[in-house]
Design a protein around this motif. Sequence first.
Motif, mmCIF file in Angstrom:
data_model
loop_
_atom_site.group_PDB
_atom_site.id
_atom_site.type_symbol
_atom_site.label_atom_id
_atom_site.label_comp_id
_atom_site.label_asym_id
_atom_site.label_seq_id
_atom_site.Cartn_x
_atom_site.Cartn_y
_atom_site.Cartn_z
ATOM 1 N N MET A 1 22.533 47.124 -21.557
ATOM 2 C CA MET A 1 23.881 47.343 -21.143
ATOM 3 C C MET A 1 24.195 47.939 -19.535
ATOM 4 O O MET A 1 24.987 48.577 -19.458
ATOM 5 C CB MET A 1 24.946 47.730 -22.292
ATOM 6 C CG MET A 1 25.015 46.974 -23.312
ATOM 7 S SD MET A 1 25.278 45.509 -23.197
ATOM 8 C CE MET A 1 27.047 45.458 -22.818
ATOM 9 N N VAL A 2 22.990 47.829 -18.654
ATOM 10 C CA VAL A 2 22.877 48.234 -17.500
ATOM 11 C C VAL A 2 24.042 47.246 -16.812
ATOM 12 O O VAL A 2 24.911 47.934 -16.157
ATOM 13 C CB VAL A 2 21.657 48.332 -17.024
ATOM 14 C CG1 VAL A 2 21.809 48.679 -15.490
ATOM 15 C CG2 VAL A 2 20.951 49.278 -17.693
ATOM 16 N N SER A 3 23.724 45.879 -16.919
ATOM 17 C CA SER A 3 24.457 44.957 -16.544
ATOM 18 C C SER A 3 25.348 44.214 -17.567
ATOM 19 O O SER A 3 24.801 44.063 -18.411
ATOM 20 C CB SER A 3 23.921 43.792 -15.591
ATOM 21 O OG SER A 3 24.538 42.701 -15.384
ATOM 22 N N PHE A 4 26.717 43.990 -17.539
ATOM 23 C CA PHE A 4 27.399 43.457 -18.512
ATOM 24 C C PHE A 4 27.647 42.139 -18.493
ATOM 25 O O PHE A 4 28.346 41.465 -19.362
ATOM 26 C CB PHE A 4 28.963 44.237 -18.561
ATOM 27 C CG PHE A 4 28.733 45.484 -19.071
ATOM 28 C CD1 PHE A 4 28.997 45.919 -20.396
ATOM 29 C CD2 PHE A 4 28.333 46.695 -18.394
ATOM 30 C CE1 PHE A 4 29.035 47.003 -20.827
ATOM 31 C CE2 PHE A 4 28.259 47.872 -18.681
ATOM 32 C CZ PHE A 4 28.613 48.221 -20.438
ATOM 33 N N GLY A 5 26.970 41.465 -17.660
ATOM 34 C CA GLY A 5 27.169 40.068 -17.322
ATOM 35 C C GLY A 5 28.466 39.653 -16.345
ATOM 36 O O GLY A 5 29.251 40.517 -16.002
ATOM 37 N N ALA A 6 28.392 38.308 -16.073
ATOM 38 C CA ALA A 6 29.461 38.061 -14.976
ATOM 39 C C ALA A 6 29.639 36.638 -15.183
ATOM 40 O O ALA A 6 28.981 35.926 -15.530
ATOM 41 C CB ALA A 6 29.311 38.529 -13.695
ATOM 42 N N ILE A 7 30.815 36.000 -14.390
ATOM 43 C CA ILE A 7 30.861 34.535 -14.131
ATOM 44 C C ILE A 7 30.841 34.625 -12.611
ATOM 45 O O ILE A 7 31.687 35.149 -11.726
ATOM 46 C CB ILE A 7 32.501 34.117 -14.850
ATOM 47 C CG1 ILE A 7 32.340 34.114 -15.978
ATOM 48 C CG2 ILE A 7 32.735 32.693 -14.087
ATOM 49 C CD1 ILE A 7 33.721 33.806 -16.755
ATOM 50 N N TRP A 8 30.005 33.690 -12.044
ATOM 51 C CA TRP A 8 29.793 33.389 -10.598
ATOM 52 C C TRP A 8 30.076 32.150 -10.386
ATOM 53 O O TRP A 8 30.047 31.188 -11.176
ATOM 54 C CB TRP A 8 28.161 33.666 -10.283
ATOM 55 C CG TRP A 8 27.697 34.960 -10.752
ATOM 56 C CD1 TRP A 8 27.373 35.477 -11.957
ATOM 57 C CD2 TRP A 8 27.472 36.000 -9.933
ATOM 58 N NE1 TRP A 8 26.895 36.656 -11.878
ATOM 59 C CE2 TRP A 8 27.032 37.020 -10.653
ATOM 60 C CE3 TRP A 8 27.565 36.078 -8.511
ATOM 61 C CZ2 TRP A 8 26.578 38.353 -9.746
ATOM 62 C CZ3 TRP A 8 27.333 37.396 -7.805
ATOM 63 C CH2 TRP A 8 26.807 38.533 -8.532
ATOM 64 N N LEU A 9 30.784 31.990 -8.969
ATOM 65 C CA LEU A 9 31.057 30.497 -8.656
ATOM 66 C C LEU A 9 29.863 29.982 -7.889
ATOM 67 O O LEU A 9 29.205 30.896 -7.256
ATOM 68 C CB LEU A 9 32.098 30.541 -7.586
ATOM 69 C CG LEU A 9 33.533 30.991 -8.059
ATOM 70 C CD1 LEU A 9 34.589 30.992 -7.212
ATOM 71 C CD2 LEU A 9 33.771 29.945 -9.435
ATOM 72 N N ASP A 10 29.762 28.690 -8.022
ATOM 73 C CA ASP A 10 28.520 27.911 -7.289
ATOM 74 C C ASP A 10 28.935 27.598 -5.875
ATOM 75 O O ASP A 10 28.163 27.587 -4.851
ATOM 76 C CB ASP A 10 28.207 26.731 -8.196
ATOM 77 C CG ASP A 10 27.053 26.781 -9.267
ATOM 78 O OD1 ASP A 10 26.764 27.843 -9.409
ATOM 79 O OD2 ASP A 10 27.270 26.051 -10.206
ATOM 80 N N ASP A 11 30.120 27.292 -5.954
ATOM 81 C CA ASP A 11 30.742 26.662 -4.461
ATOM 82 C C ASP A 11 31.661 27.699 -3.893
ATOM 83 O O ASP A 11 32.706 27.835 -4.050
ATOM 84 C CB ASP A 11 31.750 25.311 -4.765
ATOM 85 C CG ASP A 11 31.914 24.668 -3.343
ATOM 86 O OD1 ASP A 11 31.421 25.108 -2.272
ATOM 87 O OD2 ASP A 11 32.607 23.548 -3.479
ATOM 88 N N PRO A 12 31.138 28.485 -2.689
ATOM 89 C CA PRO A 12 31.891 29.334 -1.928
ATOM 90 C C PRO A 12 33.257 28.775 -1.298
ATOM 91 O O PRO A 12 34.075 29.513 -1.193
ATOM 92 C CB PRO A 12 31.018 30.075 -0.790
ATOM 93 C CG PRO A 12 29.921 28.808 -0.784
ATOM 94 C CD PRO A 12 29.647 28.149 -1.902
ATOM 95 N N SER A 13 33.136 27.568 -1.308
ATOM 96 C CA SER A 13 34.343 26.986 -0.491
ATOM 97 C C SER A 13 35.527 27.029 -1.484
ATOM 98 O O SER A 13 36.758 26.770 -1.003
ATOM 99 C CB SER A 13 34.136 25.558 0.052
ATOM 100 O OG SER A 13 33.903 24.537 -1.067
ATOM 101 N N ARG A 14 35.509 27.144 -2.811
ATOM 102 C CA ARG A 14 36.668 26.982 -3.668
ATOM 103 C C ARG A 14 36.858 28.400 -4.202
ATOM 104 O O ARG A 14 37.487 28.561 -5.215
ATOM 105 C CB ARG A 14 36.032 26.227 -4.946
ATOM 106 C CG ARG A 14 35.677 24.856 -4.461
ATOM 107 C CD ARG A 14 35.838 23.711 -5.533
ATOM 108 N NE ARG A 14 37.191 23.267 -5.954
ATOM 109 C CZ ARG A 14 37.281 22.864 -7.116
ATOM 110 N NH1 ARG A 14 36.576 22.332 -7.687
ATOM 111 N NH2 ARG A 14 38.557 22.672 -7.569
ATOM 112 N N LEU A 15 36.161 29.609 -3.471
ATOM 113 C CA LEU A 15 36.456 30.775 -3.915
ATOM 114 C C LEU A 15 37.993 31.184 -4.031
ATOM 115 O O LEU A 15 38.339 31.932 -4.807
ATOM 116 C CB LEU A 15 35.411 31.995 -3.262
ATOM 117 C CG LEU A 15 35.619 33.250 -3.291
ATOM 118 C CD1 LEU A 15 35.026 33.430 -4.850
ATOM 119 C CD2 LEU A 15 34.933 34.041 -2.619
#
Length: 119
Positions: free
Chosen positions: A39-53
């Motif tokens: 549990m050093v990192s708790f996970g995340a949701i990342w975007l593939d396409d930076p243009s839709r950030l």
Amino acid sequence: MGHLLLNLRNVPEDEYFEVKTLLEEHGIAYYETEPSRWMVSFGAIWLDDPSRLEEAEQLLADYQAERAEQARSDHEEALARGEAETPAQRYRHNPLAFIGALIGIGVILYLALMPFLTL
């Protein structure tokens, strides 16, 4: 390179699934990272396409504002029905917990200030 959209630290499971569904409904590509074993990192949701950030961040902001409003109204309804307690009510029902909290605060303050008082 991906862009972090949502860190999953302290995110309830229902919110996690609703955010994933929201992204899928709008056709926004994402990927997930799993929490680490210790549990050093708790996970995340990342975007593939930076243009839709910006679009994804706006969707997430709208969703979170709606969720916060719903949580507030649920809490107010619970208070009106007498099902939720404020901290003051909780301590009125359990005065020993209040006294214990005061003693704990006093001990911490004493230990923090003791080096300065003995100068």
